[in-house]
Design a protein around this motif. Structure first.
Motif, PDB file in Angstrom:
ATOM      1  N   LEU A  56     -51.697  53.310 -12.162  1.00 56.89           N
ATOM      2  CA  LEU A  56     -53.422  52.810 -12.598  1.00 56.89           C
ATOM      3  C   LEU A  56     -52.718  51.995 -13.723  1.00 56.89           C
ATOM      4  N   THR A  57     -52.034  51.340 -14.800  1.00 51.75           N
ATOM      5  CA  THR A  57     -51.997  50.292 -15.049  1.00 51.75           C
ATOM      6  C   THR A  57     -52.402  48.997 -15.374  1.00 51.75           C
ATOM      7  N   ARG A  58     -51.613  49.014 -13.737  1.00 51.61           N
ATOM      8  CA  ARG A  58     -51.987  47.971 -13.065  1.00 51.61           C
ATOM      9  C   ARG A  58     -53.342  47.259 -13.034  1.00 51.61           C
ATOM     10  N   THR A  59     -54.183  48.405 -12.590  1.00 51.33           N
ATOM     11  CA  THR A  59     -55.631  47.674 -12.470  1.00 51.33           C
ATOM     12  C   THR A  59     -56.416  47.375 -13.775  1.00 51.33           C
ATOM     13  N   ASP A  60     -56.916  45.845 -13.129  1.00 50.64           N
ATOM     14  CA  ASP A  60     -57.809  45.024 -14.193  1.00 50.64           C
ATOM     15  C   ASP A  60     -58.935  45.847 -14.049  1.00 50.64           C
ATOM     16  N   SER A  61     -59.929  45.937 -12.869  1.00 47.84           N
ATOM     17  CA  SER A  61     -61.103  45.551 -12.997  1.00 47.84           C
ATOM     18  C   SER A  61     -61.260  46.301 -11.282  1.00 47.84           C
ATOM     19  N   VAL A  62     -62.587  47.238 -11.722  1.00 48.78           N
ATOM     20  CA  VAL A  62     -63.388  48.265 -10.734  1.00 48.78           C
ATOM     21  C   VAL A  62     -64.226  48.131 -10.572  1.00 48.78           C
ATOM     22  N   ILE A  63     -65.186  48.367  -9.107  1.00 50.63           N
ATOM     23  CA  ILE A  63     -66.642  48.126  -9.186  1.00 50.63           C
ATOM     24  C   ILE A  63     -66.594  49.101  -8.423  1.00 50.63           C
ATOM     25  N   VAL A  64     -67.968  49.785  -8.895  1.00 51.68           N
ATOM     26  CA  VAL A  64     -68.721  51.231  -8.071  1.00 51.68           C
ATOM     27  C   VAL A  64     -69.913  50.256  -7.924  1.00 51.68           C
ATOM     28  N   SER A  65     -70.158  50.460  -5.807  1.00 51.32           N
ATOM     29  CA  SER A  65     -71.243  49.872  -5.867  1.00 51.32           C
ATOM     30  C   SER A  65     -72.445  51.297  -5.863  1.00 51.32           C
ATOM     31  N   HIS A  66     -72.366  52.224  -6.111  1.00 47.25           N
ATOM     32  CA  HIS A  66     -73.965  52.855  -6.223  1.00 47.25           C
ATOM     33  C   HIS A  66     -72.845  54.350  -6.595  1.00 47.25           C
ATOM     34  N   ALA A  67     -74.058  54.958  -6.889  1.00 49.03           N
ATOM     35  CA  ALA A  67     -74.006  56.894  -7.619  1.00 49.03           C
ATOM     36  C   ALA A  67     -74.177  57.714  -6.619  1.00 49.03           C
ATOM     37  N   HIS A  68     -73.188  57.401  -5.729  1.00 49.18           N
ATOM     38  CA  HIS A  68     -73.209  58.409  -4.831  1.00 49.18           C
ATOM     39  C   HIS A  68     -71.848  59.426  -4.916  1.00 49.18           C
ATOM     40  N   PRO A  69     -71.218  60.497  -5.636  1.00 51.27           N
ATOM     41  CA  PRO A  69     -70.173  61.460  -5.475  1.00 51.27           C
ATOM     42  C   PRO A  69     -68.918  60.423  -4.982  1.00 51.27           C
ATOM     43  N   ASP A  70     -68.898  59.781  -3.054  1.00 48.14           N
ATOM     44  CA  ASP A  70     -67.701  60.021  -2.563  1.00 48.14           C
ATOM     45  C   ASP A  70     -67.270  58.031  -2.690  1.00 48.14           C
ATOM     46  N   HIS A  71     -68.233  57.475  -3.644  1.00 49.95           N
ATOM     47  CA  HIS A  71     -67.575  56.404  -4.431  1.00 49.95           C
ATOM     48  C   HIS A  71     -67.453  56.136  -5.260  1.00 49.95           C
ATOM     49  N   TYR A  72     -67.517  57.411  -6.981  1.00 51.35           N
ATOM     50  CA  TYR A  72     -67.452  56.784  -7.570  1.00 51.35           C
ATOM     51  C   TYR A  72     -66.814  58.070  -8.397  1.00 51.35           C
ATOM     52  N   SER A  73     -66.206  59.088  -8.354  1.00 51.56           N
ATOM     53  CA  SER A  73     -65.861  60.590  -8.514  1.00 51.56           C
ATOM     54  C   SER A  73     -64.477  60.161  -9.383  1.00 51.56           C
ATOM     55  N   ASP A  74     -63.343  59.665  -8.951  1.00 50.09           N
ATOM     56  CA  ASP A  74     -62.713  59.425  -9.415  1.00 50.09           C
ATOM     57  C   ASP A  74     -62.815  57.586 -10.661  1.00 50.09           C
ATOM     58  N   ALA A  75     -63.143  57.324 -10.995  1.00 56.74           N
ATOM     59  CA  ALA A  75     -63.497  56.191 -11.637  1.00 56.74           C
ATOM     60  C   ALA A  75     -63.132  56.406 -13.006  1.00 56.74           C
ATOM     61  N   GLU A  76     -64.231  57.139 -13.957  1.00 61.43           N
ATOM     62  CA  GLU A  76     -63.383  57.963 -15.136  1.00 61.43           C
ATOM     63  C   GLU A  76     -62.022  57.460 -15.400  1.00 61.43           C
ATOM     64  N   SER A  77     -61.092  57.999 -14.206  1.00 64.08           N
ATOM     65  CA  SER A  77     -59.713  58.012 -14.611  1.00 64.08           C
ATOM     66  C   SER A  77     -58.977  56.683 -14.110  1.00 64.08           C
ATOM     67  N   VAL A  78     -59.156  55.965 -13.067  1.00 65.79           N
ATOM     68  CA  VAL A  78     -59.670  54.568 -13.172  1.00 65.79           C
ATOM     69  C   VAL A  78     -59.719  53.959 -14.218  1.00 65.79           C
ATOM     70  N   ILE A  79     -60.851  54.312 -14.434  1.00 66.54           N
ATOM     71  CA  ILE A  79     -61.007  53.051 -16.491  1.00 66.54           C
ATOM     72  C   ILE A  79     -59.807  53.804 -16.876  1.00 66.54           C
ATOM     73  N   GLU A  80     -59.233  54.734 -17.421  1.00 66.75           N
ATOM     74  CA  GLU A  80     -58.428  55.777 -18.123  1.00 66.75           C
ATOM     75  C   GLU A  80     -56.595  54.733 -18.200  1.00 66.75           C
ATOM     76  N   GLY A  81     -56.719  55.059 -16.828  1.00 63.29           N
ATOM     77  CA  GLY A  81     -55.710  53.878 -15.993  1.00 63.29           C
ATOM     78  C   GLY A  81     -55.128  52.315 -17.038  1.00 63.29           C
ATOM     79  N   ILE A  82     -57.019  51.698 -16.544  1.00 56.49           N
ATOM     80  CA  ILE A  82     -57.042  49.867 -17.408  1.00 56.49           C
ATOM     81  C   ILE A  82     -56.408  50.077 -18.584  1.00 56.49           C
ATOM     82  N   THR A  83     -57.409  50.892 -19.985  1.00 55.62           N
ATOM     83  CA  THR A  83     -57.283  51.576 -20.782  1.00 55.62           C
ATOM     84  C   THR A  83     -55.834  51.901 -20.850  1.00 55.62           C
TER      85      THR A  83
END
Length: 278
Positions: A56-83
């Protein structure tokens, strides 16, 4: 230049997400000079990235298109990887107003802590033109139960690859995607079985006929669609619309070059821990 999409999950909707009948991990895009963009990391994204030994540390950017869980639930962990677990301020988060700020009963989907750890946050609206680590992208309007939901047109060096996030069909919605070489459609239900704010197979035919891409790709498959054989649904769509149409499976890879090719990711069952450090 490379433009590669790994479909971490091809499922969509609450029941597919709940039971993981198909994964709902979104799409991992490799573009330009080894840049990585994660789009809509919903349930299962982390598991799928582990299966393909993606750090996950290879990821540079993340997009979340809208506020439904099937689109965002792992986003915070992806941000943990980015940072690098919050130790290095880097990366860019793009999200709709509900995702970033919340609106009505929806969102916010990202904690204040995670918003502070990432280097830059951009709130999106239809009509925006973005530079995502060198990749030009445009945002498009949708008609969805989250009224701030947006779709995307990515201008790769080998043509426009569009991701139509959840929406009902209208000619006006489809018109936005004219000029797309690849049209990635969230086809939640089969045949003419419509549910509010989503596409069915018949809607996909209308959409494809209006846009006329080189290739149409079905994702965001609901439970009933999965039971009705999405590959068959895609084949029927191809016959009716006269455009090559496929329904991808979890961990399929699409490479967009002079030609468009598909392959399957190798999967792993062994224990794997990346050797990452800030």
């Amino acid at each position: 230049m490379v433009f590669r999409i790994t479909f971490l999950g091809t499922g969509g909707g609450r029941h597919t997400a709940m039971y993981q009948t198909r994964c709902t991990g979104g799409m991992l895009v490799e573009h330009g000079d080894g840049k990585h963009l994660h789009i809509d990391p919903g349930p299962g994204a982390l598991t799928q990235m582990k299966r393909i030994h993606y750090d996950l540390t290879r990821t540079d950017s993340v997009i979340v298109s809208h506020a439904h869980p099937d689109h965002y639930s792992d986003a915070e962990s992806v941000i943990e990887g980015i940072t690098f677990g919050g130790w290095k301020k880097r990366g860019h988060l793009y999200g709709s107003p509900t995702v970033i700020n919340g609106e009505g009963a929806l969102g916010p989907c990202i904690s204040r802590y995670h918003l502070k750890t990432i280097e830059k946050v951009t709130v999106l609206k239809p009509g925006d033109v973005l530079d995502i680590d060198g990749l030009r992208a445009e945002t498009c309007r949708s008609d969805h139960s989250d009224p701030t939901n947006i779709g995307f047109k990515f201008h790769s060096s080998n043509g426009v690859v569009s991701y139509v996030s959840d929406t009902s069909y209208s000619d006006e919605i489809a018109e936005q995607y004219k000029g797309s070489r690849v049209l990635i459609l969230p086809v939640t239900t089969p045949d003419d079985l419509r549910i509010p704010y989503h596409l069915c197979t018949e809607d996909a035919v209308f959409f494809i006929e209006r846009v006329r891409p080189e290739l149409a790709v079905f994702i965001h498959l609901g439970i009933v669609m999965i039971k009705r054989d999405p590959e068959k649904q895609a084949l029927e769509t191809e016959k009716r619309a006269g455009v090559r149409t496929i329904s991808v499976r979890d961990l399929d890879i699409m490479d967009v070059g002079e030609s468009i090719s598909f392959s399957a990711s190798e999967t792993y069952d062994d224990l794997w821990i990346p050797n990452s450090s800030p």
